[in-house]
Enzyme design. Structure first.
Site, short mmCIF file in Angstrom:
data_model
loop_
_atom_site.label_atom_id
_atom_site.label_comp_id
_atom_site.label_asym_id
_atom_site.label_seq_id
_atom_site.Cartn_x
_atom_site.Cartn_y
_atom_site.Cartn_z
N LYS A 89 9.41 -0.81 14.64
CA LYS A 89 10.04 -0.46 13.35
C LYS A 89 11.10 0.60 13.59
CE LYS A 89 6.02 -1.05 10.27
NZ LYS A 89 5.08 -0.34 9.39
N GLY A 102 -4.87 -1.62 4.86
CA GLY A 102 -4.06 -2.75 4.41
C GLY A 102 -4.73 -4.09 4.68
N ARG A 103 -5.24 -4.27 5.89
CA ARG A 103 -5.83 -5.58 6.25
C ARG A 103 -7.23 -5.76 5.67
NH1 ARG A 103 -4.70 -2.30 10.23
NH2 ARG A 103 -6.33 -1.39 11.54
N GLU A 133 10.47 -4.75 4.54
CA GLU A 133 10.52 -6.17 4.16
C GLU A 133 10.21 -6.32 2.67
OE1 GLU A 133 8.89 -4.98 6.78
OE2 GLU A 133 8.93 -6.37 8.48
N LYS A 169 0.84 -1.20 0.00
CA LYS A 169 0.00 0.00 0.00
C LYS A 169 0.87 1.25 0.00
CE LYS A 169 -3.44 2.43 2.72
NZ LYS A 169 -4.38 2.43 3.82
N GLU A 207 -4.88 -6.34 14.76
CA GLU A 207 -4.34 -5.04 14.34
C GLU A 207 -5.45 -3.98 14.35
OE1 GLU A 207 -2.51 -4.06 10.29
OE2 GLU A 207 -0.70 -4.53 11.40
N HIS A 221 -5.77 -32.42 18.12
CA HIS A 221 -4.65 -33.19 18.66
C HIS A 221 -3.52 -32.28 19.12
CE1 HIS A 221 -6.59 -36.85 17.17
NE2 HIS A 221 -6.98 -36.06 16.19
#
Ligand code: F6P
Length: 550
Positions: free
Chosen positions: A516, A271-272, A217, A211, A357, A388
């Site tokens: 950050k 973004g999400r 990253e 965005k 978030e 399990h």
């Protein structure tokens, strides 16, 4: 409208009522509620197209539900829903509209942000996505050397990764036969290396999804991939192998991607919440634009349901209110999502970002620190696998963890009786959590199994289950693009409703900034080009890393 912190009694009437409802109700057993009311399941099940939402296995009765609905009304939820759909700048810290709903508006209704109808630009990008995804799928947009692009790599992180990744995995059955999708998100070089090792540059298309186009990253990974491509095919090949999905044309151009190869979205898309936008390009390439549109249609069906249904019949509202009931009154600050479908195995990770978030906040919309719990922690995994692993704690742990079960009635892979076994398990888990097994019942079972008196006495508590543990069940006919779109939108709106009730802004993410900032400071220290002051633990760790890497 004041915050829940406000002392004005009228503003928190429903909240106070719920506190007394909790005292009245906390010991009431669901077993008893089911025994007393044969219609309980029918009463507390909602339908939307092929989706069935059964919330009857929750710890509430009519009075509790009424009080929860009163809380939603007191928090002016209908007005807040209207504000979102009408493009009000409800993201108050960033002064932005929140219009992921416009991305899947399948009607010709205009939607405004800052006085401008956003639909023409959205439709324009959708048309561009259709053209491009078709061209890649049908081999019309080829690589630099004329070969078909069959390896599609999405480089992105957070919302620019989790959504498209989860959707691609969920719809794997619909992928074009000759296309493979890959995702590079982590800054760990392994993520890049493991993908690039498998690929042929001549047949690889990189989609750089960011965005902001400033995320370290993504830009680092994109640079590495660009270098890999240029080493193999030369600089001129970039235009045929790199596209960008972003709101930031300037940074895209600076990075060296042709702006014509950029698919735009806008700051009114969080973004999400962006998988419905250009961020979904890899989905459209993998499963075809028609299926991408079906995904949008599923979400649109939920948007219409959310916008138009009364609170009591509104699935995201009920999901949210049950969550509030447990989080704020039972002090159960976690919940778990268990899709009984292998294709949905990444849904919980996607929901972690969506929920945590969005609602992991401590300051309300009136700029006050809150004095009540907000967003819960979310975890999960595919059933039956997780039965399990962590189900022991769900059944016998000291804390209650509400569960969402999600299951399709029909599998894409009806092999033997696999799916019937899976279905029997999901139903059994919901029933077991609700009913439990009393100490007396456990003792009786042990006696029936021929255990000695001493063994019965010793084992009966270990073998008992408190029960009264809540769950929702989402039953779908099948996992396809439409039903998946519905499912995701239900959770999006659930998170929104909870944010409204907690009076927080669900649409910023300032909590990710501090780490950050510090990483930027620590990086040159690790590289030995700077020295910084830290606490003794951080300093010692920096020193130890430097020693180990010598
Ligand atoms: O660090 C958090 C975050 O800002 C998320 O909200 C976002 O989804 C992710 O980083 C990636 O951001 P971008 O798409 O701008 O690269």
């Amino acid at each position: 409208m004041f915050g829940l912190n406000n002392k004005d009694k009228n503003n928190t009437k429903a909240w106070k009522k719920l506190q007394s409802e909790y005292k009245r109700f906390k010991k009431v057993e669901m077993r008893k509620l089911f025994a007393e009311d044969k219609n309980r399941a029918q009463k507390y099940t909602l339908h939307l197209n092929d989706l069935i939402f059964d919330y009857s296995k929750n710890r509430f009765d009519e009075k509790v539900l009424e009080s929860l609905l009163n809380l939603a009304a007191e928090r002016q939820l209908p007005q807040k829903i209207k504000e979102m759909f009408e493009g009000e700048k409800i993201n108050n810290t960033e002064h932005r509209s929140v219009l992921h709903i416009a991305l899947r508006n399948r009607s010709d209704r205009k939607i405004f942000s800052g006085g401008k109808d956003v639909m023409p630009q959205i439709n324009e990008t959708l048309a561009k996505m259709k053209k491009f995804s078709d061209a890649v799928r049908f081999g019309e947009f080829k690589g630099y050397t004329g070969k078909k692009l069959v390896n599609i790599v999405n480089i992105g992180i957070g919302g620019s990764d989790l959504g498209p990744f989860m959707v691609c995995e969920a719809l794997k059955r619909y992928w074009a036969k000759d296309i493979n999708c890959y995702f590079i998100s982590n800054i760990d070089g392994t993520a890049c290396a493991e993908v690039l090792n498998k690929l042929d540059p001549e047949t690889t298309l990189f989609i750089v999804a960011s965005k902001t186009f400033t995320t370290v990253e993504t830009l680092t990974n994109a640079k590495t991939c660009r270098k890999w491509l240029v080493n193999a095919l030369g600089e001129h090949a970039v235009d045929k192998h790199f596209v960008a999905l972003s709101t930031n044309k300037e940074e895209v151009t600076k990075f060296g991607i042709n702006p014509e190869n950029m698919f735009e979205f806008w700051d009114f898309v969080g973004g999400r919440y962006s998988l419905w936008s250009a961020i979904g390009l890899i989905v459209a390439i993998a499963v075809g634009f028609e299926n991408f549109e079906k995904l949008l249609e599923g979400a649109y069906a939920v948007d219409e349901h959310f916008r138009n249904s009364e609170l009591k019949d509104n699935i995201p509202v009920i999901m949210a209110l049950m969550g509030i009931w447990y989080n704020n009154f039972f002090n159960a600050h976690r919940y778990t999502v268990i899709p009984y479908d292998q294709y949905l195995q990444y849904l919980p990770s996607y929901l972690q970002q969506l929920d945590m978030e969005s609602n992991g906040k401590s300051v309300d919309k009136q700029n006050q620190f809150v004095n009540y719990a907000t967003g819960p922690a979310v975890f999960g995994g595919a059933g039956t696998n997780v039965q399990h692993s962590f189900f022991q704690l769900l059944h016998q742990g000291t804390e209650m963890v509400p569960v969402d079960f999600i299951v399709p009635a029909i599998s894409h892979n009806e092999i033997g009786n696999h799916h019937q076994i899976l279905l029997s398990n999901v139903l059994a888990q919901g029933e077991a959590l609700m009913r439990g097994k009393t100490v007396a019942e456990a003792a009786e079972e042990l006696r029936q199994a021929g255990k000695s008196k001493e063994e019965v006495e010793f084992l009966k508590k270990y073998k008992s289950f408190s029960g009264n543990r809540p769950s929702n069940t989402f039953l779908l006919k099948k996992i396809d693009a439409f039903s998946l779109g519905m499912l995701i939108a239900l959770y999006e709106h659930k998170v929104f409703v909870q944010g409204v009730i907690w009076n927080i802004n669900s649409f910023d993410q300032m909590g990710v900034e501090l780490g950050k900032q510090l990483a930027v400071k620590i990086l040159p220290e690790l590289e030995g080009t700077a020295y910084g002051e830290h606490d003794s633990s951080t300093s010692a760790l920096i020193k130890a890393i430097k020693l180990m890497r010598k």
